[in-house]
Every structure is written in structure tokens, then in C-alpha cells.
Design a protein around this motif. Structure first.
Motif, PDB file in Angstrom:
ATOM      1  N   ARG A 297     -19.682 -71.420 -28.627  1.00  0.00           N
ATOM      2  CA  ARG A 297     -19.577 -70.870 -27.276  1.00  0.00           C
ATOM      3  C   ARG A 297     -20.963 -70.483 -26.798  1.00  0.00           C
ATOM      4  O   ARG A 297     -21.702 -69.776 -27.482  1.00  0.00           O
TER       5      ARG A 297
ATOM      6  N   THR B  63     -15.697 -75.172 -16.795  1.00  0.00           N
ATOM      7  CA  THR B  63     -16.011 -75.148 -18.218  1.00  0.00           C
ATOM      8  C   THR B  63     -16.544 -76.525 -18.593  1.00  0.00           C
ATOM      9  O   THR B  63     -15.939 -77.534 -18.251  1.00  0.00           O
TER      10      THR B  63
ATOM     11  N   ASP C 165     -12.165 -71.365 -15.873  1.00  0.00           N
ATOM     12  CA  ASP C 165     -12.751 -70.790 -17.083  1.00  0.00           C
ATOM     13  C   ASP C 165     -11.695 -70.776 -18.180  1.00  0.00           C
ATOM     14  O   ASP C 165     -10.889 -69.862 -18.283  1.00  0.00           O
ATOM     15  N   TYR C 166     -11.675 -71.818 -19.004  1.00  0.00           N
ATOM     16  CA  TYR C 166     -10.707 -71.960 -20.082  1.00  0.00           C
ATOM     17  C   TYR C 166     -11.410 -72.064 -21.439  1.00  0.00           C
ATOM     18  O   TYR C 166     -10.930 -72.744 -22.327  1.00  0.00           O
ATOM     19  N   ARG C 167     -12.551 -71.387 -21.587  1.00  0.00           N
ATOM     20  CA  ARG C 167     -13.324 -71.527 -22.818  1.00  0.00           C
ATOM     21  C   ARG C 167     -12.518 -71.166 -24.059  1.00  0.00           C
ATOM     22  O   ARG C 167     -12.531 -71.893 -25.050  1.00  0.00           O
TER      23      ARG C 167
ATOM     24  N   CYS D 105     -19.447 -75.418 -25.748  1.00  0.00           N
ATOM     25  CA  CYS D 105     -18.496 -75.083 -24.691  1.00  0.00           C
ATOM     26  C   CYS D 105     -19.130 -73.991 -23.837  1.00  0.00           C
ATOM     27  O   CYS D 105     -19.361 -72.886 -24.322  1.00  0.00           O
ATOM     28  N   LYS D 106     -19.451 -74.319 -22.583  1.00  0.00           N
ATOM     29  CA  LYS D 106     -20.128 -73.331 -21.745  1.00  0.00           C
ATOM     30  C   LYS D 106     -19.461 -73.205 -20.380  1.00  0.00           C
ATOM     31  O   LYS D 106     -18.693 -74.062 -19.962  1.00  0.00           O
ATOM     32  N   TYR D 107     -19.793 -72.112 -19.722  1.00  0.00           N
ATOM     33  CA  TYR D 107     -19.209 -71.742 -18.438  1.00  0.00           C
ATOM     34  C   TYR D 107     -20.294 -71.795 -17.369  1.00  0.00           C
ATOM     35  O   TYR D 107     -21.412 -71.336 -17.595  1.00  0.00           O
ATOM     36  N   GLU D 108     -19.961 -72.377 -16.224  1.00  0.00           N
ATOM     37  CA  GLU D 108     -20.879 -72.421 -15.092  1.00  0.00           C
ATOM     38  C   GLU D 108     -20.100 -72.198 -13.811  1.00  0.00           C
ATOM     39  O   GLU D 108     -18.875 -72.310 -13.796  1.00  0.00           O
TER      40      GLU D 108
END
Length: 108
Positions: free
Chosen positions: A105, A48, A87-89, A37-40
Motif C-alpha cells: 500500500r 485506486t 477508494d477500494y484499496r 496499490c495507491k490512491y489518487e
């Protein structure tokens, strides 16, 4: 005197049983390796990305639809990735852990 004490007086031989917790039921194939699960940021907008699922594409698409519905956000399924707008990680990781997935994460 509370209800437990009263019941103990009425039934001295009774031993209360602890409720058994069942393993989380999942309609999806659970894998051994963790999902990522990553954020960009793309075009200045946060997204996400969930990737690393090795099961059937149809299961992954159902999971994408369920995540979008529970979070009330938009998103898509492309190139074996679930892309969720925003952004709902943390929330996504909680939902996936409830279903029994291992989640890792990645990034900030």
C-alpha cells in the motif's frame, strides 16, 4: 456427550486428521516483487491504481476485469496500470492476497 465423544467410544483407535489447507490457486502468474496499490484524485474524483505487475498483459487485463466485477465498479486498464473508480484499496488488497499476490500500500 457430544458427537466426537460418541465416535471416540465407537472407534477408540481412530486418530482424527487435521484438514490440510491448500495454497491459494491462482490462474495468474505470481511474481516475487509486490504490486503497488495507491490512491489518487483526478479531477476531484478518487481512484485506486494497481501497478507493478510483470507478467503478461492478458493476465493483467483478466485481473482488472475480475476486480471490477467483484467490486461492482468501473475502471480501465491503461499503460500497465489497473485504474479502479473509487477508494477500494483495502478490498483490492484482500482480493489480491487471496489470489497469492504480494501487495504494497502506497500513500495515505
Amino acid at each position: 456427550m457430544d458427537l466426537k465423544d460418541q465416535l471416540k467410544n465407537l472407534f477408540p483407535d481412530h486418530v482424527p486428521e487435521e484438514p490440510q489447507k491448500e495454497a491459494p490457486q491462482s490462474n495468474f502468474w505470481l511474481q516475487d516483487s509486490p504490486m503497488i496499490c495507491k490512491y489518487e484524485k483526478r479531477k476531484g474524483k478518487p481512484i485506486t491504481i494497481i501497478e507493478g505487475y510483470t507478467g503478461a498483459d492478458s493476465d493483467f487485463k483478466k485481473l482488472a476485469k475480475e476486480l471490477k466485477t467483484r467490486l461492482s465498479v468501473g475502471g480501465s486498464f491503461k499503460n500497465d496500470q489497473i485504474i479502479i473508480q473509487g477508494d477500494y484499496r483495502n478490498k483490492i488488497m484482500e482480493i489480491l492476497k487471496e489470489k497469492g499476490f504480494n501487495v504494497k500500500r502506497v500513500g495515505g
